[in-house]
Design an enzyme around this catalytic site. Sequence first.
Site, PDB file in Angstrom:
ATOM      1  N   ASP A   7       0.845  -1.183   0.000  1.00  0.00           N
ATOM      2  CA  ASP A   7       0.000   0.000   0.000  1.00  0.00           C
ATOM      3  C   ASP A   7       0.886   1.241   0.000  1.00  0.00           C
ATOM      4  OD1 ASP A   7      -2.730   1.190   0.186  1.00  0.00           O
ATOM      5  OD2 ASP A   7      -1.906   2.034   2.029  1.00  0.00           O
ATOM      6  N   GLU A   9       0.780   5.779   0.380  1.00  0.00           N
ATOM      7  CA  GLU A   9       0.080   7.040   0.607  1.00  0.00           C
ATOM      8  C   GLU A   9       0.765   8.092  -0.246  1.00  0.00           C
ATOM      9  OE1 GLU A   9      -2.684   7.180   2.181  1.00  0.00           O
ATOM     10  OE2 GLU A   9      -2.573   5.171   3.061  1.00  0.00           O
ATOM     11  N   HIS A 150      -5.695   6.794   7.111  1.00  0.00           N
ATOM     12  CA  HIS A 150      -5.005   5.860   6.237  1.00  0.00           C
ATOM     13  C   HIS A 150      -3.530   5.820   6.613  1.00  0.00           C
ATOM     14  CE1 HIS A 150      -8.066   5.631   2.745  1.00  0.00           C
ATOM     15  NE2 HIS A 150      -8.674   6.019   3.853  1.00  0.00           N
TER      16      HIS A 150
END
Length: 223
Positions: A7, A9, A150
Amino acid sequence: MREIVLDTETTGFEPSEGDRIVEIGCIELFNHIPTGETYHRYLNPERDMPDAAFKVHGLSAEFLRGHKVIAEEIDGFLEFIGEDPLVIHNAQFDMKFLNAELALLGRPTLPMTRSIDTVSMARRKFPGAQANLDALCRRFGIDNSARTKHGALLDAELLAEVYLELIGGRQRGLSLEDSNADIVTSVAAETRAPRPHEASEAERAAHAAFVEKITDPLWRQSR
């Protein structure tokens, strides 16, 4: 089989407009079980942080200025992911950013064929239902209470659990603690003497009496 749950950001939605990666989180799976090996880095994007992005992940430009730029971290990242499949929620987004960063550094890009998109998997399995990470955690009873914002590593950890549910369920759990739980111990089978199947004298006599009652049986007709 080794897989990497990944993942990122970012500062926004479009690397073509100057947006950059600010965090990468990866979880190593081996035969669908986390090994405990992770890769996690905050990255200095060398630019400001838009308010909209800050509200999503809470990473400020001031905080990120204290971390290395991606050029200093890229070799470690590429070494960690190796040549293995990348499990990503909305793979188009993360792969777009990763490849934009690689292109800026003059490195070979990652083929989309390496990615396993869990959004697509969820939409195929649950047509019409929400496919975001929070919705899937609720569906599968995965605790995401720590996800107030997040975060790449936390989201990768949650996604590892979601991914395992999407491919068939957490039959062995997400830890190595019970890795020997499915070992089957062989048990000697009990042997029994074979049962007699020959007809008794009374059964043979009863059969003969029954046959005598049949009128003009086929086996007595001449051909």
